[in-house]
Motif scaffolding. Structure first.
Motif, mmCIF file in Angstrom:
data_model
loop_
_atom_site.group_PDB
_atom_site.id
_atom_site.type_symbol
_atom_site.label_atom_id
_atom_site.label_comp_id
_atom_site.label_asym_id
_atom_site.label_seq_id
_atom_site.Cartn_x
_atom_site.Cartn_y
_atom_site.Cartn_z
ATOM 1 N N ALA A 306 -62.908 -93.902 -13.355
ATOM 2 C CA ALA A 306 -64.149 -93.196 -13.676
ATOM 3 C C ALA A 306 -63.964 -92.338 -14.915
ATOM 4 O O ALA A 306 -62.835 -91.972 -15.283
ATOM 5 C CB ALA A 306 -64.578 -92.326 -12.491
ATOM 6 N N ASP A 308 -66.246 -89.132 -17.384
ATOM 7 C CA ASP A 308 -67.402 -88.229 -17.427
ATOM 8 C C ASP A 308 -68.148 -88.347 -18.745
ATOM 9 O O ASP A 308 -68.758 -87.384 -19.226
ATOM 10 C CB ASP A 308 -66.968 -86.781 -17.184
ATOM 11 N N LYS A 363 -73.222 -87.369 -14.710
ATOM 12 C CA LYS A 363 -71.935 -86.687 -14.556
ATOM 13 C C LYS A 363 -70.749 -87.641 -14.571
ATOM 14 O O LYS A 363 -69.674 -87.285 -15.060
ATOM 15 C CB LYS A 363 -71.927 -85.897 -13.249
ATOM 16 N N LEU A 364 -70.941 -88.855 -14.043
ATOM 17 C CA LEU A 364 -69.779 -89.726 -13.846
ATOM 18 C C LEU A 364 -70.184 -91.203 -13.879
ATOM 19 O O LEU A 364 -71.185 -91.592 -13.276
ATOM 20 C CB LEU A 364 -69.111 -89.411 -12.510
#
Length: 395
Positions: A306, A308, A363-364
């Motif tokens: 992941a 950001d 956010k992600l």
């Protein structure tokens, strides 16, 4: 199955003709037996004595005459024969309907199926035919999809190769025609042509990698036992320097207990190299890349890559693993994306017995990879057995 009027008439006629023939046969046999008994007094007297001496029931009823017994017996036999003949003809009509339905399907009505339900072996034949037609239609649809896919592939490759090739020919043409004013312009144009050639090579390499990942006819890859926590640590160490060059950091969250997965280490390395490189390249504004893992069911593990950075548009999420699909904002010569990277990732993960999906918010952005555990690994096997034993003790 509904019979037509013609078939019902045919069936009725079959019954009538059979009945007439049987009645004629019964009459002929009756006449022959009657004449034989009448011409033999001893036989006639013997039948009479048997009839008078044999009784049944509290009222002492005598047996019927031999003529009545014969007629009763022949009547039962006649009913059985007529029923057999009608059933036989009915089954022939069923077969005729099935053949007619097959001809209808064969004439191009591929969405049609044999609609009626029967019993016994005939019903199994109908089910098999419908299943076979479904299988053939599915194969034809798959073949059409492959043809469409090939056309799209050729179109995309032609487009992506033609653009840099046109530039290469254009700049080399300027050099060839002597239109360069000085040595610096020659070096400038040749350098641009070199960069365009590198872009073409990258696309060809990606195509080869994609074909290799999706080739089902090649021998099975060697399967390795991979420690998930060790894999995460290795990825963090390998990309730490690249992350710092891009102004990002890599954070790793390992599993609480070591687990092992079954996969080809080289192929899996390409998967994570692609995902992390994409995070550097397309995760605009991002400061962190997160590597983590968690158990997924009893026999699987989910590994997450992941970042950001910038959110992937919702309209692009469902197409992001398609060949040559590129999010519009990232389709430029600076990033050099070919649109094959994530398609290769999906092919590799699928070949390893797993699957991959993606989610993206402000956010992600997270790529989640499911892979099966190596349940036969000695250490993992011991852990499972220990866990089962503990569960039994707790119960």
């Amino acid at each position: 199955m509904k019979l037509t009027t013609k078939e019902k008439t045919e069936l009725f006629g079959e019954g009538v003709v059979t009945l007439i023939l049987l009645l004629l046969l019964n009459l002929a046999i009756t006449v022959i037996i009657t004449q034989s008994i009448e011409s033999n007094p001893g036989l006639r007297d013997g039948i009479f004595i048997i009839k008078q001496s044999v009784t049944f029931g509290p009222m002492h009823f005598h047996l019927l005459s031999w003529e009545n017994l014969f007629i009763l017996a022949m009547g039962v036999i006649d009913v059985i024969i007529i029923y057999w003949r009608l059933i036989r003809r009915y089954h022939q009509m069923q077969l005729r309907h099935i053949i007619s339905e097959l001809h209808y399907i064969a004439n191009g009505h591929f969405d049609h199926r044999i609609p009626f339900e029967l019993k016994g072996d005939t019903e199994r034949v109908i089910q098999s035919i419908n299943a076979l037609v479904d299988s053939v239609i599915e194969s034809m649809n798959d073949e059409r999809k492959v043809e469409v896919s090939k056309d799209k592939l050729v179109t995309s490759v032609s487009h992506d190769l033609r653009t840099p090739l046109t530039s290469i020919l254009g700049y080399l043409g300027l050099i060839e025609d002597g239109q360069c004013k000085n040595q610096d312009e020659i070096l400038k144009y040749s350098h641009i042509a070199y960069l365009k050639a590198q872009q073409m090579k990258q696309l060809v390499d990606r195509l080869f990698e994609y074909a290799k990942a999706g080739d089902k006819s090649k021998p099975s890859q060697e399967i390795d036992n991979i420690d998930v926590n060790a894999l995460l640590e290795q990825l963090q160490a390998s990309f730490k320097l690249d992350a710092s060059k891009h102004g990002m950091s890599i954070e790793m969250k390992p599993l609480k207990k070591n687990v092992w997965i079954k996969a080809n280490a080289e192929s899996l390395g390409r998967v994570f190299n692609n995902l992390i490189s994409n995070a550097f390249k397309y995760g605009k504004g991002g400061k962190n890349i997160y590597l983590s893992a968690k158990p997924e069911g009893k026999n699987g593990v989910e590994i997450v890559v992941a970042n950001d950075g910038e959110q992937i548009p919702k309209r692009s999420l469902e197409h992001i693993f398609d060949r040559f699909y590129r999010v519009e904002e990232s389709r430029n010569t600076k990033t050099g994306g070919t649109g094959l990277g994530l398609a290769i990732v999906r092919e590799i993960v699928t070949n390893q017995g797993g699957y991959i999906n993606v989610s993206s918010t402000k956010k992600l952005t997270a790529f989640k990879i499911y892979l099966p555990l190596d349940v036969n690994h000695p250490l993992q096997k011991n852990k499972r057995m220990t866990g089962e034993a503990n569960e039994k003790q707790e119960k």
